[in-house]
Design a protein around this motif. Structure first.
Motif, mmCIF file in Angstrom:
data_model
loop_
_atom_site.group_PDB
_atom_site.id
_atom_site.type_symbol
_atom_site.label_atom_id
_atom_site.label_comp_id
_atom_site.label_asym_id
_atom_site.label_seq_id
_atom_site.Cartn_x
_atom_site.Cartn_y
_atom_site.Cartn_z
ATOM 1 N N HIS A 93 22.284 32.586 94.998
ATOM 2 C CA HIS A 93 21.830 33.764 95.883
ATOM 3 C C HIS A 93 21.149 33.252 97.172
ATOM 4 C CE1 HIS A 93 20.632 37.722 97.204
ATOM 5 N NE2 HIS A 93 19.317 37.322 97.153
ATOM 6 N N ASP A 99 13.502 41.491 103.143
ATOM 7 C CA ASP A 99 14.754 42.474 102.966
ATOM 8 C C ASP A 99 15.582 42.165 101.648
ATOM 9 O OD1 ASP A 99 14.049 43.291 105.526
ATOM 10 O OD2 ASP A 99 15.281 41.809 106.424
ATOM 11 N N ASP A 100 15.178 41.258 100.927
ATOM 12 C CA ASP A 100 15.946 41.088 99.721
ATOM 13 C C ASP A 100 15.844 42.122 98.316
ATOM 14 O OD1 ASP A 100 17.985 39.712 98.557
ATOM 15 O OD2 ASP A 100 16.783 37.540 98.178
ATOM 16 N N ASP A 101 16.883 42.019 97.526
ATOM 17 C CA ASP A 101 16.785 43.048 96.371
ATOM 18 C C ASP A 101 16.180 42.248 95.212
ATOM 19 O OD1 ASP A 101 17.253 44.654 94.292
ATOM 20 O OD2 ASP A 101 19.208 44.956 95.196
ATOM 21 N N GLU A 103 16.048 43.190 92.286
ATOM 22 C CA GLU A 103 16.779 43.226 90.968
ATOM 23 C C GLU A 103 17.871 42.107 91.041
ATOM 24 O OE1 GLU A 103 16.737 45.851 88.855
ATOM 25 O OE2 GLU A 103 15.101 46.625 89.689
ATOM 26 N N ILE A 104 18.452 41.738 92.123
ATOM 27 C CA ILE A 104 19.274 40.457 92.174
ATOM 28 C C ILE A 104 18.420 39.264 91.878
ATOM 29 C CG2 ILE A 104 20.540 38.658 93.544
ATOM 30 C CD1 ILE A 104 21.277 41.246 95.374
ATOM 31 N N TRP A 105 17.166 39.183 91.971
ATOM 32 C CA TRP A 105 16.256 38.072 91.637
ATOM 33 C C TRP A 105 16.051 38.148 89.987
ATOM 34 C CZ3 TRP A 105 11.385 38.928 95.252
ATOM 35 C CH2 TRP A 105 11.724 39.030 96.490
#
Length: 242
Positions: A93, A99-101, A103-105
């Motif tokens: 990723h 600006d990142d999500d 949930e992806i982390w």
């Protein structure tokens, strides 16, 4: 002299594509017995078709509660032991932090860090009991040098490096070798490369390596004489500017 891998039981996570699949093929060529784990997705059926009758294959999302333990225990019941663990399941990723999500982390850390730690922990008692084993975790050059456009991914691979270095010193006296392979740009679906002509051109220019190159490195690490541990292997495309 090399350490023979014939008949060794090798558990490989993330085995349906990329480095995991290439490693499964490489170790099969060495005569290893394969215990494969992969997520139930479009690639899984291809894995089953290719290795049908030649491997024990368990479908699993290693981020699900209790799944790591189930996978390892299933393979231990099948083979009675695990001689080699190649922890290659993971995700890539990139992102600008403001600006990142998150949930992806969470998903990335769950797969790249937590599932690796937990898989290693689950196989270790059997390796300690037999006083032998090999563990290779998939790291990245970004685990050695933080890369600014992938800070969360880099952080996950730094965690792998720290864990592997500490674990090696804990279990080395039990004849358990622990190391990490840290490639640079690998030209796979995970990093957005699927066109074979594009991959071939990137390889020609020294701007990427193939999954098979990493699998060769893993096989080399595993086949060293027992008194040799390769703690870290960094594998870069010749023109990657790091």
């Amino acid at each position: 002299m090399v350490y023979p891998l014939k008949d060794k039981v090798a558990l490989i996570t993330g085995a349906s594509s990329g480095i995991g699949l290439a490693t499964a093929r490489a170790l099969a060529a060495q005569g290893a017995q394969l215990a494969l784990t992969a997520r139930l997705d479009t690639e899984y059926s291809k894995l089953v078709e290719e290795f049908s009758g030649r491997a024990s294959i368990v479908a699993a999302d290693l981020c699900e509660d209790g799944m790591v333990e189930k996978v390892v225990d299933d393979h231990l019941r099948t083979f009675g032991r695990i001689d080699v663990l190649v922890a290659s399941a993971g995700m890539f990723h990139q992102g600008y932090v403001p600006d990142d999500d998150p949930e992806i982390w969470d998903r990335l850390i769950g797969l790249n860090v937590n599932s690796v730690f937990r898989t290693i922990r689950r196989v270790l008692p059997s390796m300690v009991a037999q006083q032998a084993g090999d563990i290779v975790a998939l790291s990245s050059v970004s685990g050695h040098t933080a890369i600014h456009h992938e800070p969360v991914y880099s952080a996950s691979k730094h965690a792998i490096q720290a864990f592997i270095h500490g674990l090696r010193r804990q279990v080395g006296q039990q004849n358990i070798r622990v190391g990490a392979v840290a490639p640079g740009i690998v030209l796979t679906k995970l990093t957005g490369y699927t066109d074979e002509e594009q991959i071939a051109e990137k390889v020609r220019l020294g701007e990427g390596v193939r999954a098979e190159d990493v699998a060769d490195a893993i096989t080399f690490m595993l086949s060293r004489p027992r008194h040799v541990t390769i703690r870290d292997m960094v594998l870069l495309p010749s023109n990657q500017p790091i």
